[in-house]
Structure formats: structure tokens, C-alpha cells
Design a protein around this motif. Structure first.
Motif, PDB file in Angstrom:
ATOM      1  N   ALA A 135     -22.735 187.235 -34.514  1.00  0.00           N
ATOM      2  CA  ALA A 135     -22.147 188.771 -34.441  1.00  0.00           C
ATOM      3  C   ALA A 135     -22.009 189.200 -33.280  1.00  0.00           C
ATOM      4  N   GLU A 136     -21.055 190.031 -32.899  1.00  0.00           N
ATOM      5  CA  GLU A 136     -20.723 190.778 -31.801  1.00  0.00           C
ATOM      6  C   GLU A 136     -20.933 189.666 -30.371  1.00  0.00           C
ATOM      7  N   ASP A 137     -20.280 188.492 -30.847  1.00  0.00           N
ATOM      8  CA  ASP A 137     -20.028 187.521 -29.741  1.00  0.00           C
ATOM      9  C   ASP A 137     -21.568 186.772 -29.278  1.00  0.00           C
ATOM     10  N   GLN A 138     -22.613 187.011 -30.478  1.00  0.00           N
ATOM     11  CA  GLN A 138     -23.895 186.430 -29.997  1.00  0.00           C
ATOM     12  C   GLN A 138     -24.227 185.695 -31.092  1.00  0.00           C
ATOM     13  N   VAL A 139     -25.085 184.524 -31.185  1.00  0.00           N
ATOM     14  CA  VAL A 139     -25.467 183.595 -31.880  1.00  0.00           C
ATOM     15  C   VAL A 139     -26.622 184.139 -32.595  1.00  0.00           C
ATOM     16  N   THR A 140     -26.562 184.403 -33.899  1.00  0.00           N
ATOM     17  CA  THR A 140     -27.530 185.234 -34.789  1.00  0.00           C
ATOM     18  C   THR A 140     -28.395 184.125 -35.635  1.00  0.00           C
ATOM     19  N   GLY A 141     -27.959 183.027 -35.696  1.00  0.00           N
ATOM     20  CA  GLY A 141     -28.707 182.014 -36.666  1.00  0.00           C
ATOM     21  C   GLY A 141     -27.905 180.651 -36.614  1.00  0.00           C
ATOM     22  N   ILE A 142     -28.599 179.360 -36.480  1.00  0.00           N
ATOM     23  CA  ILE A 142     -28.507 178.184 -36.733  1.00  0.00           C
ATOM     24  C   ILE A 142     -28.952 177.648 -37.887  1.00  0.00           C
ATOM     25  N   ILE A 143     -28.355 177.148 -39.013  1.00  0.00           N
ATOM     26  CA  ILE A 143     -29.001 177.113 -40.509  1.00  0.00           C
ATOM     27  C   ILE A 143     -28.896 175.312 -40.491  1.00  0.00           C
ATOM     28  N   ASP A 144     -29.660 174.795 -41.564  1.00  0.00           N
ATOM     29  CA  ASP A 144     -29.492 173.474 -42.430  1.00  0.00           C
ATOM     30  C   ASP A 144     -29.970 172.414 -41.242  1.00  0.00           C
ATOM     31  N   TRP A 145     -31.143 172.635 -41.094  1.00  0.00           N
ATOM     32  CA  TRP A 145     -31.828 171.419 -39.758  1.00  0.00           C
ATOM     33  C   TRP A 145     -32.345 170.158 -40.307  1.00  0.00           C
ATOM     34  N   SER A 146     -32.040 169.734 -41.640  1.00  0.00           N
ATOM     35  CA  SER A 146     -32.793 168.750 -42.274  1.00  0.00           C
ATOM     36  C   SER A 146     -32.285 167.313 -41.576  1.00  0.00           C
ATOM     37  N   GLU A 147     -31.271 167.188 -40.423  1.00  0.00           N
ATOM     38  CA  GLU A 147     -30.902 166.048 -39.907  1.00  0.00           C
ATOM     39  C   GLU A 147     -31.325 166.190 -38.494  1.00  0.00           C
ATOM     40  N   ALA A 148     -31.966 167.245 -38.225  1.00  0.00           N
ATOM     41  CA  ALA A 148     -32.430 167.279 -36.679  1.00  0.00           C
ATOM     42  C   ALA A 148     -33.309 166.116 -36.040  1.00  0.00           C
TER      43      ALA A 148
END
Length: 251
Positions: free
Chosen positions: A164-177
């Protein structure tokens, strides 16, 4: 969630399902190891991640993150170059973080064996011409090189990074980390959106292995297509995995 009367099926297949109820995502996974990895990775990752609301196996409840996904595979992304660069910077932060305590789920020998099996399946069943599969198998070989393990997301699809507004607000779905190959994350994010790679690297940095990224475009597409077909998805949709493989024939 009081007053919510609509349940959206985000994704559903025989292995797992994700539902959206208002501002809450409910992830149902028969393999509890995936949920455990997701919970621990979210706690460790030094980037914006969703809030975990509660966990009651086999269900994990996660709050929706603000903003919009960078895009979807098969359609042009409307996100700005600055948003893609912000995604690159966030990925760099993740890759420079201390390693998670668990290793990658598969070693290179297992991946190579799976690749041979999937290439044969695609040709034998007539989904792709033999020359196209063979050429991409040759390109994919560049992914099998020495690399330093990094804290990787492992499934960094374009739909998994929100801005949002050229900033990362969230990274989801981490089950393969896991402890993985950094170039795999960069390739997964830009799969089908090659024109955005330079923008990602503007934020990530230029000390990358471009041949490895291109190799992972081929490798991921070859490995994923069988699973996608068997689970009701179409890798031959314009802009998706088969088009990624065809594009390699033009370079």
C-alpha cells in the motif's frame, strides 16, 4: 466476525483449503507440520507478516493484511515500479536474516529426480512438445549450482506480497519457509512477470545470479505443472506456467 454472512473460498484442493470470513483467513491443512512451519516462520521473519489470531488443529486463523497483492499470475500487474522495488527490499531483509532452525524440505538430488520424472510425464501425456521440455530442462540445470542457504519464504508467489502506498504491508503463506536458495524466491515472485525483475532488483540489489533466476523459472514451471493439472488448475492459461516455458524458447 459478528455479522459476517459470506464465506469466500480462496483456494481449495485435496491437501489444504483457505477460507476468508470477513477480515479473517482460516487455513485448514491436514499436514500439521505445514502449520507449525508457518507459525514459527511468521514469528521469526523480520518483514511485515499477518497476525496469527488463534490455532486449533487443523485450523489456523490469520488476520487479513492491509493493502493489495502485487498481482496474480497470468494477468498484468497494476502495482507501481516503486511497489515492486519495495518488495525486493523486503525480500533482501528476509534473506539477510538469521536462518530458521529447520532445513529445506528437499535436497538438490531429490529435486533433480523429480524434475526428470515430471519432464517425462509432460511429454508422455502430450501436454508439451518434447523439444520445449528438453530445452527448459537444459536451462533448469543452472539452478543446480553451489549456493549459500538463506532464510527463504519458499512460495513467494505474486499473490503473497501485499503493498500500500508503495510499501510492503504484509507477506503471507509461510508454510514452505526454510533454509533455501535466495534465487528461488526471486524467480517465484517474478514468474510470468519477467518485465518486473529489474524493478525488484532495484530494491533487492544487483548481486544476484540471473542465470539461476531464469533456471528457476523453467524448473518451477516444469515441476509444478503436473500437480496443477491433477488438482484442477490449468498451467496452459495465458501468462501461466506453460507460457513461461514457451518464452524460454524465444531467448
Amino acid at each position: 466476525m459478528a455479522g459476517v454472512d459470506e464465506v469466500e473460498v480462496v483456494v481449495a484442493h485435496s491437501e489444504r483449503a483457505t477460507l476468508r470470513v470477513g477480515d479473517v483467513f482460516l487455513k485448514v491443512d491436514g499436514n500439521q507440520a505445514n502449520i507449525e512451519v508457518e507459525v514459527e516462520a511468521i514469528a521469526l521473519a523480520p518483514v511485515p507478516t499477518p497476525e496469527i489470531l488463534w490455532r486449533k488443529p487443523p485450523v489456523l486463523a490469520i488476520a487479513a493484511v492491509p493493502g493489495k497483492a502485487l498481482g496474480v499470475l497470468g494477468k498484468p500487474s497494476t502495482a507501481s515500479p516503486a511497489a515492486w522495488a519495495a518488495a525486493g527490499a523486503a525480500i533482501r531483509t528476509l534473506h539477510e536474516a538469521p536462518l530458521p532452525p529447520w532445513p529445506s524440505k528437499k535436497n538438490p538430488d531429490e529435486i533433480a529426480a523429480d524434475l526428470d520424472t515430471e519432464c517425462e510425464w509432460l511429454i508422455t501425456n502430450g501436454f508439451l512438445p518434447a523439444d520445449l521440455v528438453t530445452r527448459n530442462r537444459e536451462i533448469a540445470q543452472a539452478a543446480f549450482r553451489p549456493w549459500t542457504p538463506r532464510f527463504t519464504h519458499g512460495d513467494l508467489q505474486i499473490t503473497h506480497i501485499f503493498t500500500a502506498e508503495d510499501q510492503v504491508t504484509g507477506i503471507i503463506d509461510w508454510s514452505e519457509a526454510s533454509q533455501g536458495d535466495a534465487m528461488f524466491d526471486l524467480a517465484t515472485l517474478t514468474l510470468g512477470h519477467e518485465e518486473r525483475l529489474d524493478q525488484v532488483l532495484a530494491g533487492y540489489g544487483t548481486d544476484v545470479d540471473l542465470d539461476a533466476i531464469r533456471a528457476w523459472w523453467s524448473l518451477r514451471s516444469l515441476l509444478a505443472s503436473h500437480w496443477l493439472i491433477e488438482h484442477g488448475f490449468d498451467p496452459n492459461t495465458p501468462g501461466c506456467e506453460f507460457d513461461v516455458l514457451r518464452a524460454r524458447m524465444k531467448h
